[in-house]
Design a protein around this motif. Structure first.
Motif, short mmCIF file in Angstrom:
data_model
loop_
_atom_site.label_atom_id
_atom_site.label_comp_id
_atom_site.label_asym_id
_atom_site.label_seq_id
_atom_site.Cartn_x
_atom_site.Cartn_y
_atom_site.Cartn_z
N ILE A 14 -2.83 -0.67 10.40
CA ILE A 14 -2.77 -1.34 11.70
C ILE A 14 -1.32 -1.50 12.16
O ILE A 14 -1.00 -1.41 13.34
N ASN A 15 -0.45 -1.69 11.17
CA ASN A 15 0.98 -1.86 11.47
C ASN A 15 1.68 -0.52 11.68
O ASN A 15 2.88 -0.48 11.97
N GLY A 16 0.95 0.58 11.51
CA GLY A 16 1.55 1.90 11.65
C GLY A 16 1.61 2.62 10.32
O GLY A 16 1.58 2.00 9.25
N PHE A 17 1.70 3.94 10.38
CA PHE A 17 1.75 4.76 9.18
C PHE A 17 3.20 4.98 8.73
O PHE A 17 4.14 4.92 9.52
N TRP A 18 3.35 5.27 7.45
CA TRP A 18 4.65 5.58 6.84
C TRP A 18 5.66 4.46 7.05
O TRP A 18 6.85 4.70 7.24
N LYS A 19 5.15 3.23 7.02
CA LYS A 19 6.03 2.06 7.11
C LYS A 19 6.41 1.62 5.69
O LYS A 19 5.57 1.61 4.80
N SER A 20 7.65 1.24 5.49
CA SER A 20 8.10 0.77 4.19
C SER A 20 7.29 -0.45 3.75
O SER A 20 7.03 -1.35 4.56
N ASP A 21 6.87 -0.48 2.48
CA ASP A 21 6.07 -1.62 2.01
C ASP A 21 6.91 -2.86 1.78
O ASP A 21 6.39 -3.91 1.39
N THR A 22 8.22 -2.75 1.99
CA THR A 22 9.08 -3.93 1.90
C THR A 22 9.39 -4.51 3.28
O THR A 22 10.10 -5.52 3.40
N TYR B 85 5.30 3.17 0.67
CA TYR B 85 4.86 2.92 2.04
C TYR B 85 3.56 2.11 2.02
O TYR B 85 2.78 2.19 1.07
N SER B 86 3.35 1.36 3.08
CA SER B 86 2.14 0.53 3.14
C SER B 86 0.90 1.38 3.38
O SER B 86 -0.18 1.11 2.84
N SER B 87 1.01 2.43 4.19
CA SER B 87 -0.13 3.31 4.46
C SER B 87 0.38 4.69 4.84
O SER B 87 1.29 4.82 5.65
N ILE B 88 -0.22 5.70 4.23
CA ILE B 88 0.15 7.08 4.54
C ILE B 88 -1.06 7.75 5.19
O ILE B 88 -1.94 8.30 4.52
N GLN C 134 4.29 -7.70 -0.85
CA GLN C 134 4.06 -9.06 -1.35
C GLN C 134 2.65 -9.55 -1.02
O GLN C 134 1.99 -10.18 -1.86
N ILE C 135 2.19 -9.26 0.20
CA ILE C 135 0.84 -9.65 0.58
C ILE C 135 -0.19 -8.94 -0.29
O ILE C 135 -1.17 -9.55 -0.75
N GLY C 136 0.03 -7.66 -0.55
CA GLY C 136 -0.88 -6.92 -1.40
C GLY C 136 -0.93 -7.47 -2.81
O GLY C 136 -1.99 -7.58 -3.42
N SER C 137 0.24 -7.88 -3.33
CA SER C 137 0.30 -8.46 -4.68
C SER C 137 -0.45 -9.80 -4.72
O SER C 137 -1.16 -10.09 -5.69
N LEU C 138 -0.31 -10.60 -3.66
CA LEU C 138 -1.02 -11.88 -3.60
C LEU C 138 -2.53 -11.67 -3.53
O LEU C 138 -3.30 -12.36 -4.22
N LEU C 139 -2.96 -10.71 -2.71
CA LEU C 139 -4.40 -10.42 -2.60
C LEU C 139 -4.96 -9.92 -3.92
O LEU C 139 -6.07 -10.28 -4.32
N ILE D 141 6.06 -8.25 7.62
CA ILE D 141 5.02 -8.10 8.64
C ILE D 141 4.32 -9.42 8.99
O ILE D 141 3.72 -9.54 10.04
N LEU D 142 4.41 -10.44 8.11
CA LEU D 142 3.71 -11.69 8.37
C LEU D 142 4.36 -12.85 7.63
O LEU D 142 4.43 -12.83 6.39
N ASN D 143 4.83 -13.85 8.38
CA ASN D 143 5.38 -15.07 7.78
C ASN D 143 6.40 -14.78 6.67
O ASN D 143 6.32 -15.32 5.57
N ASN D 144 7.36 -13.90 6.99
CA ASN D 144 8.42 -13.55 6.04
C ASN D 144 7.91 -12.88 4.77
O ASN D 144 8.58 -12.89 3.73
N LEU D 145 6.72 -12.32 4.84
CA LEU D 145 6.15 -11.61 3.69
C LEU D 145 6.02 -10.13 4.03
O LEU D 145 5.63 -9.75 5.15
N SER D 146 6.33 -9.29 3.07
CA SER D 146 6.16 -7.85 3.24
C SER D 146 4.74 -7.45 2.88
O SER D 146 3.99 -8.22 2.25
N SER D 147 4.36 -6.24 3.24
CA SER D 147 3.02 -5.76 2.88
C SER D 147 2.87 -5.66 1.37
O SER D 147 1.78 -5.87 0.81
#
Length: 211
Positions: free
Chosen positions: A184-192, A173-176, A203-208, A195-201
């Motif tokens: 910000i996107n909500g709790f217990w959301k799947s990290d796949t 999950y992206s945030s528990i 993937q964004i986290g890996s890029l960051l 959420i932004l420009n065809n990228l999952s949280s």
């Protein structure tokens, strides 16, 4: 004798260890900032040299996260945090072998510490020689197998990576219930979830992290 101990006493004994390590971590943070001030010349400003170390240690010690994690929930994150902070302290003093040994201990306690390994590699390459890099590497391997080998044997390193992968996949999950960027996107959301420009949280986290 534990069943005979009152609930309050048991909770105190259970939470005392992480709270003690919080205090030790605060002292290490104080020492890191104090040392950096001394080597950069800011120690000439007596007021600043006394205030900043106390302020930085205080941010950690009086953070709601620190308080809830140790004193309320009784989590042991402060134990590995102490060794990780101590490792950074030795790193700032360019005592690379000790820094790597402390880092390995932190990783053994909680494998998630391994995510900062690239910092050590870059710092060693930029500030040390090949000989020092080799010594630090062998000291790290020796420490790891000396502490973990008796339990996991020769395949200890492989089992560590397996454990790390298992830890990552335990909560996909992206945030528990954590009030951070992902929350910000909500709790217990799947990290796949996209959420932004065809990228999952994820993937964004890996890029960051890569940046």
């Amino acid at each position: 004798f534990l069943p005979e101990i009152e609930k309050v006493q048991y909770e105190f004994l259970f939470k005392a260890v992480p709270m003690i390590f919080d205090l030790l971590t605060g002292y290490v943070l104080f020492s890191i900032v104090k040392y950096l001030i001394d080597i950069t010349g800011y120690h000439r400003d007596h007021e600043k040299s006394n205030f900043l170390p106390v302020f930085c240690a205080g941010i950690y010690l009086f953070s709601p996260f620190t308080f809830f994690n140790s004193a309320i929930w009784g989590q042991a994150d402060s134990v590995f945090t102490f060794f990780l902070a101590l490792s950074f302290f030795y790193l700032t003093k360019k005592q690379f072998i000790l820094a790597c040994v402390m880092f390995v201990i932190a990783t053994i306690i909680k494998p998630q510490a391994a995510i900062v390994a690239p910092v050590y590699l870059v710092y060693l390459f930029k500030n040390g020689s090949f000989e020092l890099f080799a010594k630090s590497f062998f000291a790290s391997v020796f420490t790891f197998y000396a502490l973990v080998g008796p339990f996991w044997g020769i395949s200890s390193l492989q089992k560590l990576f397996t454990q790390l992968q298992s830890s990552v996949n335990t909560y996909p999950y992206s945030s528990i219930n954590t009030f951070n960027l992902w929350g910000i996107n909500g709790f217990w959301k799947s990290d796949t979830e996209i959420i932004l420009n065809n990228l999952s949280s994820q993937q964004i986290g890996s890029l960051l992290f890569a940046v």
